[in-house]
Scaffold this motif. Structure first.
Motif, PDB file in Angstrom:
ATOM      1  N   GLY A  85       0.673  -1.324   0.135  1.00 42.11           N
ATOM      2  CA  GLY A  85       0.043   0.045  -0.163  1.00 42.11           C
ATOM      3  C   GLY A  85       1.173   1.498   0.458  1.00 42.11           C
ATOM      4  O   GLY A  85       1.810   1.328   0.220  1.00 42.11           O
ATOM      5  N   GLY A  86      -0.261   2.500   0.054  1.00 39.09           N
ATOM      6  CA  GLY A  86       1.402   3.584  -0.482  1.00 39.09           C
ATOM      7  C   GLY A  86       2.291   3.986   0.232  1.00 39.09           C
ATOM      8  O   GLY A  86       3.504   4.333  -0.048  1.00 39.09           O
ATOM      9  N   ARG A 101      -2.655  -5.724  -3.415  1.00 35.15           N
ATOM     10  CA  ARG A 101      -2.165  -4.192  -3.416  1.00 35.15           C
ATOM     11  C   ARG A 101      -3.301  -3.444  -2.255  1.00 35.15           C
ATOM     12  O   ARG A 101      -4.725  -3.408  -2.869  1.00 35.15           O
ATOM     13  CB  ARG A 101      -2.708  -3.280  -4.323  1.00 35.15           C
ATOM     14  N   LEU A 102      -3.111  -2.918  -0.818  1.00 35.85           N
ATOM     15  CA  LEU A 102      -4.586  -2.726  -0.057  1.00 35.85           C
ATOM     16  C   LEU A 102      -4.481  -1.032  -0.380  1.00 35.85           C
ATOM     17  O   LEU A 102      -3.512  -0.017   0.619  1.00 35.85           O
ATOM     18  CB  LEU A 102      -4.049  -2.528   1.762  1.00 35.85           C
ATOM     19  N   GLY A 103      -5.380   0.180  -0.958  1.00 37.55           N
ATOM     20  CA  GLY A 103      -5.485   1.313  -1.131  1.00 37.55           C
ATOM     21  C   GLY A 103      -6.031   2.322  -1.029  1.00 37.55           C
ATOM     22  O   GLY A 103      -6.930   1.778   0.354  1.00 37.55           O
ATOM     23  N   THR A 104      -6.111   3.262  -0.996  1.00 36.46           N
ATOM     24  CA  THR A 104      -7.257   4.601  -1.148  1.00 36.46           C
ATOM     25  C   THR A 104      -7.873   4.720  -2.843  1.00 36.46           C
ATOM     26  O   THR A 104      -6.784   4.421  -3.914  1.00 36.46           O
ATOM     27  CB  THR A 104      -7.127   5.441  -0.324  1.00 36.46           C
ATOM     28  N   GLU A 108      -7.342   6.046  -8.888  1.00 35.40           N
ATOM     29  CA  GLU A 108      -6.613   5.619  -7.771  1.00 35.40           C
ATOM     30  C   GLU A 108      -5.387   5.512  -8.974  1.00 35.40           C
ATOM     31  O   GLU A 108      -5.915   5.862 -10.074  1.00 35.40           O
ATOM     32  CB  GLU A 108      -6.501   4.350  -6.820  1.00 35.40           C
ATOM     33  N   MET A 109      -4.128   5.557  -8.615  1.00 34.65           N
ATOM     34  CA  MET A 109      -2.584   5.599  -9.003  1.00 34.65           C
ATOM     35  C   MET A 109      -1.826   4.877  -9.200  1.00 34.65           C
ATOM     36  O   MET A 109      -0.572   3.985  -9.758  1.00 34.65           O
ATOM     37  CB  MET A 109      -2.484   6.783  -8.696  1.00 34.65           C
ATOM     38  N   GLU A 110      -2.701   2.539  -9.663  1.00 35.54           N
ATOM     39  CA  GLU A 110      -1.091   1.660  -9.435  1.00 35.54           C
ATOM     40  C   GLU A 110      -2.207   0.603  -9.710  1.00 35.54           C
ATOM     41  O   GLU A 110      -0.939  -0.059  -9.908  1.00 35.54           O
ATOM     42  CB  GLU A 110      -0.932   1.518  -8.046  1.00 35.54           C
ATOM     43  N   PHE A 153      -3.303  12.450 -10.227  1.00 35.51           N
ATOM     44  CA  PHE A 153      -4.259  12.538  -9.070  1.00 35.51           C
ATOM     45  C   PHE A 153      -4.970  14.057  -8.935  1.00 35.51           C
ATOM     46  O   PHE A 153      -6.495  13.846  -8.990  1.00 35.51           O
ATOM     47  CB  PHE A 153      -3.647  13.071  -7.458  1.00 35.51           C
ATOM     48  N   HIS A 205       4.359   1.273  -1.282  1.00 35.72           N
ATOM     49  CA  HIS A 205       4.996   1.696  -2.337  1.00 35.72           C
ATOM     50  C   HIS A 205       5.212   2.696  -3.344  1.00 35.72           C
ATOM     51  O   HIS A 205       5.431   2.476  -4.216  1.00 35.72           O
ATOM     52  CB  HIS A 205       3.553   0.624  -3.559  1.00 35.72           C
ATOM     53  N   GLY A 206       4.828   3.602  -2.466  1.00 35.85           N
ATOM     54  CA  GLY A 206       5.036   5.770  -3.172  1.00 35.85           C
ATOM     55  C   GLY A 206       3.803   5.482  -4.063  1.00 35.85           C
ATOM     56  O   GLY A 206       2.858   5.089  -3.675  1.00 35.85           O
ATOM     57  N   MET A 207       3.775   6.556  -4.444  1.00 39.18           N
ATOM     58  CA  MET A 207       2.971   6.554  -5.632  1.00 39.18           C
ATOM     59  C   MET A 207       2.733   6.568  -6.199  1.00 39.18           C
ATOM     60  O   MET A 207       3.600   7.077  -6.928  1.00 39.18           O
ATOM     61  CB  MET A 207       2.140   8.798  -4.724  1.00 39.18           C
ATOM     62  N   GLY A 208       2.460   6.037  -7.679  1.00 37.16           N
ATOM     63  CA  GLY A 208       1.979   6.423  -8.515  1.00 37.16           C
ATOM     64  C   GLY A 208       2.359   5.209  -9.754  1.00 37.16           C
ATOM     65  O   GLY A 208       3.530   3.876  -8.216  1.00 37.16           O
TER      66      GLY A 208
HETATM   67  O1  LIG Z   1      -2.028   3.459  -1.465  1.00 39.21           O
HETATM   68  P1  LIG Z   1      -2.750   4.979  -1.989  1.00 39.21           P
HETATM   69  O2  LIG Z   1      -3.569   5.311  -0.477  1.00 39.21           O
HETATM   70  O3  LIG Z   1      -1.271   5.432  -1.912  1.00 39.21           O
HETATM   71  O4  LIG Z   1      -3.215   5.096  -3.622  1.00 39.21           O
HETATM   72  C1  LIG Z   1      -3.844   6.227  -3.753  1.00 39.21           C
HETATM   73  C2  LIG Z   1      -3.155   7.011  -5.273  1.00 39.21           C
HETATM   74  C3  LIG Z   1      -1.838   6.899  -4.960  1.00 39.21           C
HETATM   75  O5  LIG Z   1      -0.823   6.752  -4.865  1.00 39.21           O
HETATM   76  C4  LIG Z   1      -3.222   8.022  -3.464  1.00 39.21           C
HETATM   77  C5  LIG Z   1      -2.849   9.477  -4.318  1.00 39.21           C
HETATM   78  O6  LIG Z   1      -3.225   9.792  -2.681  1.00 39.21           O
HETATM   79  O7  LIG Z   1      -3.034   7.866  -3.206  1.00 39.21           O
END
Ligand SMILES: O=P(O)(O)O[C@@H]1C[C@H](O)[C@@H](CO)O1
Ligand SMILES: O=c1cc[nH]c(=O)[nH]1
Length: 340
Positions: free
Chosen positions: A59-60, A139-142, A249-251, A214, A109-112
């Motif tokens: 996750g990010g 992947r556990l994301g937002t 989202e971005m990944e 974003f 994993h950072g962003m993008g």
């Molecule tokens: O895993 P995260 O919460 O970082 O994923 C989303 C997509 C971008 O990386 C980021 C943008 O706020 O959140």
């Protein structure tokens, strides 16, 4: 042929199979330096350190993944060796964080796409060098929901880019390569079925739009630049919603494409931070957001526990409940008094 691109017989043989690399050069190398993880096949005994890994969660942010590691320890009853604490194994890289809880590896994993892509190359190679058997990646994301209010879960059925194309396009040696962004449908359904009646979130399985930005990339009106109107934005969001795209989202595109190419089962589970049909700014209080970020963790921990033969339980703490409204894209949240 299953949706992972591998037929059932092949899939069965995966159950006890090592990760194979689609790169003939690695096997012939004296050592392989996993530069961004601060690990190497020559400098570390990767088999000793990681061969028991069955689940890779990413996750990010480092904080989210560290909290998840602690949460998992409680959930699976994993005890650290006496006198030790949970260490960020790749802290010397100053790039990503990495925690190991028994059979589970947790990474930030950072962003993008570029950031998650580099991590995935090195984690897939780590699985290969460590001789891990059939690992599953999560992947556990937002994300921003489209027609879904904040604080609910989306499991990605398949990922598309900002032009609705279902593949990752990458310039390689001056030519565009296309990698299909396919995720494991069975895994997505198994995760969805782990929702319990008491859970404070709904789960939607649908398509995810993965963008390179974003702000303008997701049609926001609140970036430093914007040359379209609110009407343009809403027309676009409604158009893609009709195509069953339920979040942005971005990944996910890169995650799906690289897992698929490596023959690794993968799932993307994101919590919505807002409904993009109603706005752009993430204005929810930080405390609420950090509670919401736990929802993908609840589900993935349940999956892991079930696979390990452990009992699956409802949340151990109280979360605010979602109250459904009759209006089409609308739900209001009943904040519990103790929560805010
Ligand atoms: O895993 P995260 O919460 O970082 O994923 C989303 C997509 C971008 O990386 C980021 C943008 O706020 O959140
Ligand atoms: O709207 C959002 C929220 C989280 N992450 C995104 O990429 N977009």
């Amino acid at each position: 042929m299953s949706n992972s691109g591998h037929d059932e017989e092949e899939r069965d043989s995966f159950d006890d199979a090592n990760v194979h690399l689609c790169n003939p050069h690695i096997a012939g190398m004296e050592q392989d330096i996993l530069y961004h993880l601060a690990l190497g096949s020559g400098s570390h005994d990767l088999v000793e350190m990681f061969s028991d890994v069955r689940y890779v969660c990413m996750g990010g942010t480092p904080k989210r993944m560290e909290s998840f590691a602690y949460y998992l320890m409680d959930e699976i009853g994993y005890k650290l060796p006496a006198g030790t604490t949970l260490l960020d194994i790749s802290h010397m890289s100053y790039r990503y964080s990495m925690f190991k809880v028994g059979p589970v590896l947790c990474f930030s994993h950072g962003m993008g796409i570029p950031s998650v892509g580099i991590l995935l190359h090195e984690v897939i190679k780590l699985m290969y060098h460590a001789q891990c058997k059939n690992p599953i990646f999560f992947r556990l994301g937002t994300c921003g929901g489209i027609g879904i209010e904040g604080g609910n879960l989306v499991i990605t059925e398949s990922a598309v880019d900002g032009l609705l194309r279902p593949y990752l396009e990458l310039p390689v040696l001056g030519k565009l390569q296309r990698k299909p962004a396919i995720l494991d449908k069975q895994l997505a359904n198994d995760l969805k079925n782990l929702r319990l009646d008491d859970d404070p979130f709904s789960i939607t399985v649908g398509k995810t739009m993965c963008t390179y930005d974003f702000y303008e990339g997701q049609g926001r009106l609140d970036g430093a630049f914007c040359d379209y109107t609110e009407e343009d934005k809403l027309n676009f969001l409604k158009k893609i919603h009709k195509e069953n795209i339920v979040n942005m989202e971005m990944e996910s595109l890169c995650f799906a494409a690289l897992c698929h190419q490596a023959g690794i089962r993968g799932a993307v589970i994101c919590v919505t931070l807002l409904n993009r049909l109603n706005g752009d700014q993430v204005a929810t209080p930080k405390e609420t957001l950090s509670n919401w970020q736990e929802y993908p963790q609840l589900l993935v921990a349940r999956y892991i526990k079930k696979n390990m033969g452990l009992p699956v339980n409802k949340p151990q703490r109280e979360y605010p409940q979602v109250v459904k409204c009759p209006k089409k894209h609308s739900m209001v949240r009943q904040e519990s008094a103790s929560f805010e």
